[in-house]
Motif scaffolding. Sequence first.
Motif, PDB file in Angstrom:
ATOM      1  N   ARG A 138      -0.353  52.962 -24.742  1.00  0.00           N
ATOM      2  CA  ARG A 138       1.013  53.385 -24.188  1.00  0.00           C
ATOM      3  C   ARG A 138       1.571  54.412 -25.333  1.00  0.00           C
ATOM      4  N   ARG A 139       1.886  55.778 -24.774  1.00  0.00           N
ATOM      5  CA  ARG A 139       2.346  56.804 -25.726  1.00  0.00           C
ATOM      6  C   ARG A 139       3.832  56.862 -25.560  1.00  0.00           C
ATOM      7  N   PRO A 140       4.845  56.849 -26.325  1.00  0.00           N
ATOM      8  CA  PRO A 140       6.276  57.134 -26.081  1.00  0.00           C
ATOM      9  C   PRO A 140       6.485  58.456 -25.732  1.00  0.00           C
ATOM     10  N   LEU A 141       7.490  58.373 -24.830  1.00  0.00           N
ATOM     11  CA  LEU A 141       7.899  59.640 -24.282  1.00  0.00           C
ATOM     12  C   LEU A 141       8.681  60.692 -25.333  1.00  0.00           C
ATOM     13  N   VAL A 142       9.594  60.001 -26.088  1.00  0.00           N
ATOM     14  CA  VAL A 142      10.291  60.700 -26.911  1.00  0.00           C
ATOM     15  C   VAL A 142       9.569  60.429 -28.401  1.00  0.00           C
ATOM     16  N   LEU A 143       8.863  61.442 -28.792  1.00  0.00           N
ATOM     17  CA  LEU A 143       8.158  61.425 -30.058  1.00  0.00           C
ATOM     18  C   LEU A 143       8.839  61.659 -31.466  1.00  0.00           C
ATOM     19  N   ASP A 144       9.997  62.331 -31.515  1.00  0.00           N
ATOM     20  CA  ASP A 144      10.644  62.516 -32.748  1.00  0.00           C
ATOM     21  C   ASP A 144      11.818  63.362 -32.489  1.00  0.00           C
ATOM     22  N   ARG A 145      12.607  63.203 -33.365  1.00  0.00           N
ATOM     23  CA  ARG A 145      13.737  63.986 -33.196  1.00  0.00           C
ATOM     24  C   ARG A 145      14.389  64.944 -34.623  1.00  0.00           C
ATOM     25  N   VAL A 146      14.723  66.087 -34.347  1.00  0.00           N
ATOM     26  CA  VAL A 146      14.594  66.967 -35.586  1.00  0.00           C
ATOM     27  C   VAL A 146      16.201  67.590 -35.493  1.00  0.00           C
ATOM     28  N   SER A 147      16.841  67.529 -36.507  1.00  0.00           N
ATOM     29  CA  SER A 147      18.389  67.835 -36.348  1.00  0.00           C
ATOM     30  C   SER A 147      18.722  68.667 -37.845  1.00  0.00           C
TER      31      SER A 147
END
Length: 425
Positions: free
Chosen positions: A416-425
């Motif tokens: 299973r692969r997550p839909l949201v992989l990372d967040r950049v801010s």
Amino acid sequence: MGFAAVDVIRAKRDGRVLSDAAIDWVIGAYTAGEVAEEQMSALAMAILLNGMTGAEIARWTAAMIASGERLDLSGARRPTVDKHSTGGVGDKITLPLAPLVASFGVAVPQLSGRGLGHTGGTLDKLEAIPGFRVRLSTAEFVGQLREVGASVCAASDALAPADRKLYALRDVTGTVESIPLIASSIMSKKIAEGTDALVLDVKVGSGAFMKDLDSARELARTMVELGGAHGVRTVALLTDMATPLGLAVGNGIEVAESVQVLAGGGPADVVELTLALAREMLAAAGRPDVDPEAALANGTAMDSWRAMVRAQGGDPDAPLPAAAETELVRAERAGVVSTMDAYGVGIAAWRAGAGRARKEDPVSAAAGVLLHRKPGEWVERGDVLAELRADDPARIAPALDELRGAITIADEAPPRRPLVLDRVS
């Protein structure tokens, strides 16, 4: 100060850093037609091969913004926040997202584009709605933001005209993949649009421009820094595009799926990403305390959708176009759907008539692919995996070949692969 185009090309060819004055000159001269297409082609290739420093990218972006007008959205009388996706397959998120965020008193000034190749275009989808207008004057655009809260339309020709010329050139010269040129292209338009804040959806996977996570992170960081440098609060989510979003890939059928989401239903992945981006947008607009999930359940997001469609001349109750031809793809063996390659499904929808090879090509509002299964689901031999729709029967065979090749069945479920992989801010 004057420059010679060949000297600017040579400098970047040899890996040197371009001065602010050289960048200002070459963008201005190219926009005015004083730098030839073949010269800008050579410069774009040199940038692709040798890259740019952060300072160069920032100046290149500023010069493209300065090539045209910058919108004043103060007349909207609401906080403004936009979303931009780097493009994918089945990516209809703008359609439920813009009215959802607008239902909380936030203005969403969404200047969108058309599809090209395997990626769909938001404007093509909305034009499947009878009467919907994507061309608005600036006064209409700002007035609709004030009265309705959301407007999804085409950008004015006066907005970053340097980017419009350069984008078309990159498409035919093999320089689309340059991160400095992608970042400056996206951000020059979004900054010129005049929004207070921006949430970026950077796609990763076979159906996206960025195939790997490291490249996607670099692009996201570059765009977030550009936004901040120009006073636009910017955050990016990196999201999966190995598999199409939702079940619908096409124009009219993606509108229908978006309406399902606004009615409180729809595929789980579309709902998940819509809510993730909505929360980021609302926080950026100063509304971190509200619950967008409730707005889908209680109908307020649907009310905003209907108001937006009517404001742009569309009929939210009109039936969407139906395809003349339908063909089913069935499982040839029992097992688990292992992959449903986003790129292959996107090419199948394009071949069916939902997309275009050149910007001037027409598209079918009814053509596309409707998926009946997604990776991880068990199927028996003969079960329907997908449904191909087209107006022209001659398009069915080549589209079917692509669609069948995009789906594999295995004995075990894929990880299973997550839909949201990372967040950049």
